[in-house]
Scaffold this motif. Structure first.
Motif, short mmCIF file in Angstrom:
data_model
loop_
_atom_site.label_atom_id
_atom_site.label_comp_id
_atom_site.label_asym_id
_atom_site.label_seq_id
_atom_site.Cartn_x
_atom_site.Cartn_y
_atom_site.Cartn_z
N GLY A 101 0.77 -1.24 0.00
CA GLY A 101 0.00 0.00 0.00
C GLY A 101 0.79 1.28 0.00
O GLY A 101 0.21 2.37 0.02
N ARG A 103 3.39 4.47 1.00
CA ARG A 103 3.42 5.42 2.11
C ARG A 103 2.83 6.74 1.62
O ARG A 103 3.53 7.76 1.48
N THR A 104 1.56 6.75 1.34
CA THR A 104 0.91 7.91 0.74
C THR A 104 1.00 9.13 1.66
O THR A 104 0.72 9.06 2.85
N ARG A 106 -0.59 12.79 1.90
CA ARG A 106 -1.60 13.72 1.40
C ARG A 106 -0.98 15.07 1.06
O ARG A 106 -1.32 15.69 0.05
N ARG A 109 0.83 14.86 -2.30
CA ARG A 109 -0.11 14.75 -3.42
C ARG A 109 -0.79 16.08 -3.72
O ARG A 109 -1.27 16.30 -4.82
N ALA A 157 -2.45 9.68 -8.93
CA ALA A 157 -1.28 9.78 -8.06
C ALA A 157 -1.10 11.16 -7.45
O ALA A 157 -0.17 11.38 -6.68
N SER A 164 -10.01 13.10 -5.00
CA SER A 164 -10.61 12.88 -3.68
C SER A 164 -11.90 13.68 -3.50
O SER A 164 -12.82 13.24 -2.81
N LYS A 171 -9.51 5.51 -1.83
CA LYS A 171 -8.06 5.69 -1.66
C LYS A 171 -7.35 5.07 -2.87
O LYS A 171 -7.13 3.85 -2.90
N HIS A 173 -4.50 3.94 -5.68
CA HIS A 173 -3.10 3.56 -5.76
C HIS A 173 -2.79 3.24 -7.22
O HIS A 173 -3.25 2.22 -7.75
N GLY A 194 1.46 7.53 -3.45
CA GLY A 194 0.54 6.41 -3.35
C GLY A 194 0.75 5.36 -4.41
O GLY A 194 -0.06 4.44 -4.54
N CYS A 196 2.23 2.09 -6.11
CA CYS A 196 2.68 0.80 -5.57
C CYS A 196 3.06 -0.15 -6.70
O CYS A 196 2.89 0.17 -7.88
N SER A 213 -10.64 1.01 -0.73
CA SER A 213 -9.29 0.82 -1.29
C SER A 213 -9.41 0.58 -2.79
O SER A 213 -10.34 -0.08 -3.26
#
Length: 369
Positions: A101, A103-104, A106, A109, A157, A164, A171, A173, A194, A196, A213
């Motif tokens: 997952g 290490r997003t 915010r 981003r 990304a 959002s 969420k 990815h 975000g 992966c 997710s």
């Protein structure tokens, strides 16, 4: 007086003729005027600051891998930093974040940098339905484009196009090759976004993390990049069943996404199947796992020669979700049934918006493989 004037004219004539003889005896190469190729269109000196910032953001990201690699090598030239760099290298090999997952961040981003990046084209998001955050999702992104998928990066990304806000509780990815997470510093940038790994284990870990997710898979991959020509929408999709199986196994709704303009931001050399260029590119892909499209865009100071993408609009249309029932071991009939529904929705998106966002198309949507 007449005699004197005649003598003066004769003397002047003799002087001029001797001067011409001396000049003709010298091997003087005349200076040629400097010409600029008529096909190169240079940018004007005065451009609004906002457009300069947009171009710099896109240019910086286009060479992000090179910049981070150079930075790492420069740090390696400082002996006092070797213990820290050694520990960092060990961390790269043992860190499992790309498979779990990421290490997003915010904050990362939402940086203004990404807004400049998206506004360069400009890239925007068009939401068709609402997506309730009570289930996981698998977004299938089309097309790949000649290079890295710029519309997917801006949409899934970053928050530059307002993902959002459009889909609260989801969420996202964006998934990429696992090899990208072996690159010092660059890996940390994409992890903060975000992004992966696209491995099966990574997909499973993210989708099992709970409702809302979501993963975004650029389905066509490297093979589709060879078909990315302006005005076309040739998709490599028919044999791509893995992302559908993953969705069924985890009970995740499938969401077709079509990016209008993704294929238009670069010009690619003619490489139709059967040509020497195409054969060499496919051979390269079979050996190294990725391919090398021969393309060009614009430059920092001109509009038609360089490796920067053209300023051409990208509109990412998120289609209606296809609900699937969870099944640990789906049979091929169920997979093909879901694929048929997926292609129908993707075709519906194309037919609905092509006259608005693909006015310069040279042919219709085609699934070539």
């Amino acid at each position: 007086m007449d005699v004197g004037k005649n003598l003066s004219n004769a003397s002047r004539s003799l002087s001029n003729s001797s001067l011409k003889e001396k000049l003709s005896s010298l091997s003087v190469t005349p200076l040629k005027p400097i010409t600029i190729h008529s096909n190169i269109e240079f940018a004007p000196a005065r451009i609004p600051r906002k457009r300069r910032m947009q171009m710099l953001a896109v240019a910086a990201w286009s060479v992000a891998i090179a910049l981070t690699t150079v930075l790492f090598l420069l740090l390696c030239s400082v002996p006092s930093l070797w213990p820290f760099l050694a520990m960092y290298q060990i961390w790269i090999w043992i860190d499992q974040s790309p498979e779990h997952g990421g290490r997003t961040s915010r904050w990362f981003r939402e940086l203004a940098f990404w807004k400049y990046f998206a506004d360069y084209y400009p890239a925007s998001l068009l939401k068709v339905p609402d997506l309730p955050p009570d289930r996981p999702y698998v977004f299938g992104y089309h097309p790949h484009g000649a290079t890295s998928y710029r519309g997917a990066l801006a949409t899934f990304a970053t928050e530059a196009t307002g993902f959002s806000a459009a889909f609260p509780g989801i969420k996202p990815h964006l998934l990429t090759l696992a090899s990208n997470f072996r690159m010092p510093f660059y890996r940390d940038l994409i992890l903060a976004m975000g992004v992966c790994s696209v491995s099966k284990q990574s997909c499973s870990n993210i989708l099992k993390s709970g409702p809302g997710s979501a993963i975004t898979i650029v389905v066509g991959g490297a093979a589709e990049s060879l078909s990315a020509h302006p005005g076309t929408a040739d998709l490599t999709l028919r044999k791509r069943l893995g992302f559908i199986k993953v969705a069924i196994q985890h009970g995740a709704d499938l969401v077709p996404v079509f990016s209008f303009g993704e294929n238009d931001i670069y010009e690619q050399m003619p490489n139709q199947p059967g040509t020497t260029i195409y054969t060499l590119q496919k051979k390269f892909q079979s050996v190294f796992g990725f391919t090398l499209p021969l393309f060009h865009g614009r430059g920092l100071l001109n509009y038609n020669i360089g490796l920067l993408p053209y300023r051409r609009q990208i509109v990412v249309v998120v289609g209606k979700p296809i609900h699937v029932e969870q099944c640990g071991k789906p049979d091929i009939q169920e997979v093909m049934r879901i694929q048929k529904m997926y292609i129908e929705e993707l075709t519906r998106i194309w037919n609905c918006y092509k006259d608005q966002f693909a006015k310069a198309r040279t042919r219709e949507l085609s699934i070539i493989e």
